[in-house]
Design an enzyme around this catalytic site. Structure first.
Site, PDB file in Angstrom:
ATOM      1  N   ASN A  93      51.397 -19.195  54.514  1.00 15.66           N
ATOM      2  CA  ASN A  93      50.756 -19.648  53.048  1.00 15.66           C
ATOM      3  C   ASN A  93      49.527 -20.592  53.510  1.00 15.66           C
ATOM      4  OD1 ASN A  93      50.692 -20.881  50.076  1.00 15.66           O
ATOM      5  ND2 ASN A  93      50.891 -22.884  51.686  1.00 15.66           N
TER       6      ASN A  93
ATOM      7  N   TYR B 114      35.610 -15.759  51.990  1.00 18.78           N
ATOM      8  CA  TYR B 114      37.197 -15.878  51.493  1.00 18.78           C
ATOM      9  C   TYR B 114      37.733 -14.600  50.970  1.00 18.78           C
ATOM     10  CZ  TYR B 114      41.009 -17.783  48.622  1.00 18.78           C
ATOM     11  OH  TYR B 114      42.373 -18.058  48.354  1.00 18.78           O
TER      12      TYR B 114
ATOM     13  N   LYS C 275      40.728 -12.563  52.967  1.00 19.30           N
ATOM     14  CA  LYS C 275      42.109 -11.904  52.014  1.00 19.30           C
ATOM     15  C   LYS C 275      42.354 -10.474  51.899  1.00 19.30           C
ATOM     16  CE  LYS C 275      43.273 -16.361  51.132  1.00 19.30           C
ATOM     17  NZ  LYS C 275      44.834 -16.667  51.430  1.00 19.30           N
TER      18      LYS C 275
ATOM     19  N   THR D 229      46.910 -26.236  41.733  1.00 21.03           N
ATOM     20  CA  THR D 229      47.315 -27.197  42.843  1.00 21.03           C
ATOM     21  C   THR D 229      46.346 -28.393  42.537  1.00 21.03           C
ATOM     22  OG1 THR D 229      45.742 -26.523  44.257  1.00 21.03           O
ATOM     23  CG2 THR D 229      47.895 -25.409  44.570  1.00 21.03           C
TER      24      THR D 229
HETATM   25  N1  LIG Z   1      45.189 -22.511  44.636  1.00 20.49           N
HETATM   26  C1  LIG Z   1      44.574 -21.428  44.176  1.00 20.49           C
HETATM   27  O1  LIG Z   1      43.912 -21.319  43.127  1.00 20.49           O
HETATM   28  C2  LIG Z   1      44.935 -20.136  45.147  1.00 20.49           C
HETATM   29  C3  LIG Z   1      44.289 -19.147  44.806  1.00 20.49           C
HETATM   30  C4  LIG Z   1      44.611 -17.941  45.477  1.00 20.49           C
HETATM   31  C5  LIG Z   1      45.039 -18.044  46.781  1.00 20.49           C
HETATM   32  N2  LIG Z   1      45.356 -19.008  47.255  1.00 20.49           N
HETATM   33  C6  LIG Z   1      45.993 -19.361  48.577  1.00 20.49           C
HETATM   34  O2  LIG Z   1      47.137 -19.817  48.389  1.00 20.49           O
HETATM   35  C7  LIG Z   1      47.467 -20.677  49.538  1.00 20.49           C
HETATM   36  C8  LIG Z   1      48.020 -22.050  49.568  1.00 20.49           C
HETATM   37  O3  LIG Z   1      46.797 -22.636  48.728  1.00 20.49           O
HETATM   38  P1  LIG Z   1      46.773 -23.825  47.836  1.00 20.49           P
HETATM   39  O4  LIG Z   1      46.173 -23.825  46.788  1.00 20.49           O
HETATM   40  O5  LIG Z   1      48.233 -24.280  47.841  1.00 20.49           O
HETATM   41  O6  LIG Z   1      46.202 -25.074  49.023  1.00 20.49           O
HETATM   42  P2  LIG Z   1      46.387 -26.452  49.166  1.00 20.49           P
HETATM   43  O7  LIG Z   1      45.104 -27.123  49.747  1.00 20.49           O
HETATM   44  O8  LIG Z   1      46.734 -27.377  48.154  1.00 20.49           O
HETATM   45  O9  LIG Z   1      47.507 -26.596  50.471  1.00 20.49           O
HETATM   46  C9  LIG Z   1      47.149 -25.875  51.522  1.00 20.49           C
HETATM   47  C10 LIG Z   1      47.956 -26.344  52.882  1.00 20.49           C
HETATM   48  O10 LIG Z   1      47.722 -25.944  53.976  1.00 20.49           O
HETATM   49  C11 LIG Z   1      47.556 -26.592  54.970  1.00 20.49           C
HETATM   50  N3  LIG Z   1      46.643 -26.366  56.040  1.00 20.49           N
HETATM   51  C12 LIG Z   1      45.315 -26.152  56.166  1.00 20.49           C
HETATM   52  N4  LIG Z   1      44.857 -25.832  57.418  1.00 20.49           N
HETATM   53  C13 LIG Z   1      46.024 -25.672  57.967  1.00 20.49           C
HETATM   54  C14 LIG Z   1      45.979 -25.192  59.495  1.00 20.49           C
HETATM   55  N5  LIG Z   1      44.965 -25.103  60.272  1.00 20.49           N
HETATM   56  N6  LIG Z   1      47.215 -25.335  59.886  1.00 20.49           N
HETATM   57  C15 LIG Z   1      48.306 -25.434  59.071  1.00 20.49           C
HETATM   58  N7  LIG Z   1      48.440 -25.921  57.844  1.00 20.49           N
HETATM   59  C16 LIG Z   1      46.970 -26.146  57.023  1.00 20.49           C
HETATM   60  C17 LIG Z   1      46.694 -28.095  54.263  1.00 20.49           C
HETATM   61  O11 LIG Z   1      46.808 -29.237  54.966  1.00 20.49           O
HETATM   62  C18 LIG Z   1      47.615 -27.748  52.797  1.00 20.49           C
HETATM   63  O12 LIG Z   1      48.657 -28.788  52.891  1.00 20.49           O
HETATM   64  C19 LIG Z   1      46.104 -20.340  50.616  1.00 20.49           C
HETATM   65  O13 LIG Z   1      46.319 -19.333  51.496  1.00 20.49           O
HETATM   66  C20 LIG Z   1      45.030 -20.189  49.421  1.00 20.49           C
HETATM   67  O14 LIG Z   1      44.023 -19.347  49.799  1.00 20.49           O
HETATM   68  C21 LIG Z   1      45.244 -20.231  46.559  1.00 20.49           C
END
Ligand SMILES: NC(=O)c1ccc[n+]([C@@H]2O[C@H](COP(=O)([O-])OP(=O)(O)OC[C@H]3O[C@@H](n4cnc5c(N)ncnc54)[C@H](O)[C@@H]3O)[C@@H](O)[C@H]2O)c1
Length: 248
Positions: free
Chosen positions: A90, A156, A160, A191
């Site tokens: 994730n 990005y 993906k 989030t």
């Molecule tokens: N939020 C969105 O709108 C959205 C949309 C599409 C995809 N995503 C994807 O969903 C996933 C989670 O996103 P989110 O929005 O919950 O993000 P977020 O930033 O709220 O949480 C991500 C977590 O990953 C951790 N992290 C970052 N770098 C890291 C590393 N090198 N090693 C381990 N942990 C690490 C961060 O500390 C954080 O706790 C991501 O892959 C993101 O690309 C999110």
């Protein structure tokens, strides 16, 4: 009986956002959870929330881009809980100035390193343990940006899209070991971090989220389905959890 009763699950980036929602959801479905997270406070808090609720979880400080960390997170699943059944990749994010012409060269590499390389690296260490286990599941995290074109979010989107291709490739390679490999593709998900960014630099597209912006639990539920036996004949696929975005 929970959908992940007796399963051992490693969730990267489990300290915040979607990962944090998944840690609590998976644990409530009976999983023993390893929270692999780079932010110590957030990762420890996620594991504590599970333990306080009567479940089993540990936090392992993990930077998914560092081979020793990735290996140690997988090893912690085996040493604490005896096996690994599910890897949920994730951890990931987008960075500012992510455009091919106007953006920063560094941003390209750090985006690919975290999202694509991190997913590949965690899988590299988890797969041998999943084979020893007699099978299991990997759930990767793509994005609608890997499925449709979005403007000025080039590295990005490429990272993906790469994850979607890696998902298919690993699915075919490891089906004989009963390892299923799928991905979730979230739309904009509210989030705390994404909501703040949206205020600072709105990306638009809200009108394509026909069911509204997703919440972290919506994506976690999609990942739970792919991780569970309910998806026992599903592999190589990317499941959009996108409020209809990619059907527009
Ligand atoms: N939020 C969105 O709108 C959205 C949309 C599409 C995809 N995503 C994807 O969903 C996933 C989670 O996103 P989110 O929005 O919950 O993000 P977020 O930033 O709220 O949480 C991500 C977590 O990953 C951790 N992290 C970052 N770098 C890291 C590393 N090198 N090693 C381990 N942990 C690490 C961060 O500390 C954080 O706790 C991501 O892959 C993101 O690309 C999110």
């Amino acid at each position: 009986m929970g959908q992940l009763e007796g399963k051992v699950v490693l969730i990267t980036g489990g300290g915040n956002g979607i990962g944090r929602a998944a840690v609590e959801l998976f644990a409530s479905e009976g999983a023993k959870v390893v929270v692999g997270e780079v932010q110590e406070e957030a990762g420890a808090a996620a594991a504590k929330a599970v333990v306080d609720a009567g479940g089993k979880a540990i936090f392992v400080r993990t930077d998914v881009t560092v081979p020793e960390n990735a290996e140690a997170a997988v090893a912690a699943a085996i040493s604490n809980f005896g096996k690994l059944d599910v890897l949920y990749n994730n951890a990931g994010r987008s960075f500012e100035n992510d455009a091919t012409v106007d953006g920063d060269i560094d941003v390209f590499w750090k985006t690919i390193q975290l999202n694509l390389f991190g997913t590949w690296l965690m899988s590299r260490f988890a797969i041998p343990r999943l084979i020893e286990n007699g099978g299991g599941a990997i759930v990767n995290t793509a994005s609608i940006a890997g499925l449709v074109g979005l403007r000025k979010i080039d590295a990005y989107s490429a990272s993906k899209g790469g994850i979607i291709a890696l998902t298919r490739s690993l699915a075919l390679q490891y089906a004989e070991h009963r390892i299923r490999v799928n991905a979730v593709a979230p739309t904009k998900t509210l989030t705390p971090r994404a909501a703040k960014l949206d205020d600072e630099r709105p990306t638009g597209g809200g009108d394509r989220n026909h069911l509204g912006h997703a919440m972290p639990i919506d994506i976690a539920r999609g990942a739970l389905f792919l991780a569970s036996e309910n998806a026992s004949r599903i592999t190589g696929h990317t499941l959009p959890v996108d409020s209809g975005f990619t059907s527009t």
